[in-house]
Every structure is written in structure tokens, then in C-alpha cells.
Motif scaffolding. Sequence first.
Motif, short mmCIF file in Angstrom:
data_model
loop_
_atom_site.label_atom_id
_atom_site.label_comp_id
_atom_site.label_asym_id
_atom_site.label_seq_id
_atom_site.Cartn_x
_atom_site.Cartn_y
_atom_site.Cartn_z
N GLN A 168 -43.52 -6.70 -39.44
CA GLN A 168 -43.40 -6.40 -40.87
C GLN A 168 -44.27 -5.21 -41.26
O GLN A 168 -43.86 -4.34 -42.04
CB GLN A 168 -43.80 -7.64 -41.69
N ASP A 169 -45.50 -5.15 -40.68
CA ASP A 169 -46.38 -4.01 -40.96
C ASP A 169 -45.78 -2.72 -40.42
O ASP A 169 -45.87 -1.66 -41.06
CB ASP A 169 -47.75 -4.24 -40.33
N ALA A 170 -45.16 -2.77 -39.23
CA ALA A 170 -44.54 -1.58 -38.65
C ALA A 170 -43.39 -1.08 -39.53
O ALA A 170 -43.22 0.13 -39.70
CB ALA A 170 -44.04 -1.90 -37.24
N ILE A 171 -42.61 -2.01 -40.09
CA ILE A 171 -41.50 -1.63 -40.99
C ILE A 171 -42.05 -0.87 -42.20
O ILE A 171 -41.53 0.17 -42.62
CB ILE A 171 -40.71 -2.87 -41.42
N LYS A 172 -43.14 -1.39 -42.78
CA LYS A 172 -43.73 -0.73 -43.95
C LYS A 172 -44.23 0.67 -43.59
O LYS A 172 -44.06 1.62 -44.35
CB LYS A 172 -44.89 -1.56 -44.49
N LEU A 173 -44.85 0.81 -42.41
CA LEU A 173 -45.37 2.11 -42.00
C LEU A 173 -44.24 3.13 -41.79
O LEU A 173 -44.37 4.30 -42.15
CB LEU A 173 -46.18 1.94 -40.71
N LEU A 174 -43.13 2.67 -41.20
CA LEU A 174 -41.98 3.57 -41.02
C LEU A 174 -41.44 4.04 -42.36
O LEU A 174 -41.07 5.20 -42.53
CB LEU A 174 -40.88 2.86 -40.21
N ARG A 175 -41.39 3.13 -43.32
CA ARG A 175 -40.87 3.50 -44.64
C ARG A 175 -41.83 4.39 -45.40
O ARG A 175 -41.45 5.02 -46.38
CB ARG A 175 -40.57 2.23 -45.44
N ARG A 176 -43.09 4.43 -44.97
CA ARG A 176 -44.05 5.35 -45.60
C ARG A 176 -44.06 6.72 -44.94
O ARG A 176 -44.84 7.58 -45.29
CB ARG A 176 -45.45 4.75 -45.55
N GLY A 177 -43.21 6.91 -43.93
CA GLY A 177 -43.09 8.22 -43.30
C GLY A 177 -43.77 8.34 -41.96
O GLY A 177 -43.84 9.44 -41.41
N LYS A 178 -44.29 7.22 -41.41
CA LYS A 178 -44.95 7.28 -40.12
C LYS A 178 -43.91 7.37 -38.99
O LYS A 178 -42.78 6.91 -39.12
CB LYS A 178 -45.83 6.04 -39.89
#
Length: 276
Positions: free
Chosen positions: A241-251
Motif C-alpha cells: 500500500q505504501d509503494a502504491i502511494k509512492l508511485l502515485r506521488r511520482g516516485k
Amino acid sequence: MLKKTTIIAAFLILTSAAKATAIAARTVYQNDANSNAIELKVWKGYGLTINLMSTGETIKQVWIGDPSRFAFTSNGALCPSSGGDSDCTGGKATVIFLRQIDPINFPVTSSSNGSTQITVLTNEKQYQFKIVPAIGNPAYTSLVIKSDSERPLPITRPRTPLPLTVQKPQSAPSDFPQPSPPPQTITVQKPQPVAVLRPNPGTMLKVAIQRNDANALVFGLAEAGRKGQVRPGSTTWNKVQDAIKLLRRGKTRDEAILLSQVDKNIFNQLLEWGRL
């Protein structure tokens, strides 16, 4: 006739009163309740329930930072506050009821508005909320914490289709000699989906790919949960879930893996399942 009209009017008044007294519940999901600072209001004369039935967790202990304004009860026994029995599971309590009380003169530090913090320790997680006393008509009287597996999947944009190449068949042989025209290839370009991208042209393609990665990871995680490969609410589930949020923040993928500490093989497997 007058009696019938009176009965109908009374029925309409009672129906309207029942609708007016209905108070909506507030809903959050496990990961949000566990990672975000949530403020809860406890209205005088109404109280507030914190309901964990949907998560399958049981409540072990509850602490209130300043107990001079609030009291609580639960629907089952809790673990003893002393004794250090780490294996205690309590009496299967799943709901807490908070209510305001007349202020007690305790030698504790109080905030200017009477707010304090409540900590709820379950058999799986620890939740912390800021509680504030309120008066008047309540906006909600219940906080329902739901499992992350019940969170609706996000609406994803369609993938960009590849150009469709149509090969025209060659003419059938004839009894008369005819020139053989070379085969023709017609490229039919399907309409491209509309995508909202960042203004910087140099990063537009990069952001679109990362958003697709995030959506694919969501579908892959849902498939893993359905197969029983990753249990909802587990450490791996939360890291993804944390990885999904990071991807959506542009990571990037590597940055998301590094910052979320998710296993790289699991990340790639979920990404592959999500693109099927």
C-alpha cells in the motif's frame, strides 16, 4: 373522513421525525486510521462508538491521556492494566463507547479546549485518535474502522492501445497474366485515451507510466488477496500500500521499493499479475 386525515398527518410527522434523528456514521480504513492523525468529536449527551468489528481485531487495552473529561466502556472485557500478561486476549471486545463526563479535578495537564488523546491497542495494531468534547447536534456518533480489503478499487484509465495493422489479402491467381502488385499495409490508429499529465513535457510520459504501475499494483494486490497469497492487513500488504502511494506521488519503481521496504520479487510479481 377527518379521523383518517388526522391519522395520515400523524404518520407523516412520525416518519419525518425518524428521518431527522438518523445520524450518519463516519468510516475510515485500517491503514488510514493507523497512519493519519484523525480528530474525533464526542458530543455531550450522545457519545461516540469506535467499532472494529469489520477488521476482525479484538481490543486488548484502552488508554485516555486526560481522563478528567471522558469515560469509556466496551462490549467485552479488556486485558488487565497491570501484570504484564502479553498473551492476554481480553474478552473479545470489538466496540468502545466514549462519553463526556462532568470535569473532574485531576492533577493532569489539560489542553485549552479539553481535547486529549485516546490509544486503542488491539491484537494486531495500535490506533491513536485525538478526541475533542463538543456540544449541540452531532454530525456522527460512530466511527467504523473497516479492513483495507474492503476499500474500493480505484478507477483506472485504459491502457494505450498499439496500432492495429491490417494485411490486405492478395488477389487470387487468374488465367490471364496480370502484374502482381506488392502487398499493401494499412495502419489503423485507434483513438488515444485522454490522460491528465503534468505540464512539463520532459516528465509527461514518465508520470503516465508510473500511474499505470500504481494501478497495476492495486489490481495485483487484490488478486494476491483473493488467492490467499497476501493477507489483508499484514506487514507485506501495508508495505505494498505504501509503494502504491509512492508511485502515485511520482516516485520511480526502485524508489518506491526502497522507501516502502517491500520485497522486490513480490513487487514485480504483483505488478505482473496486475497487468494480465
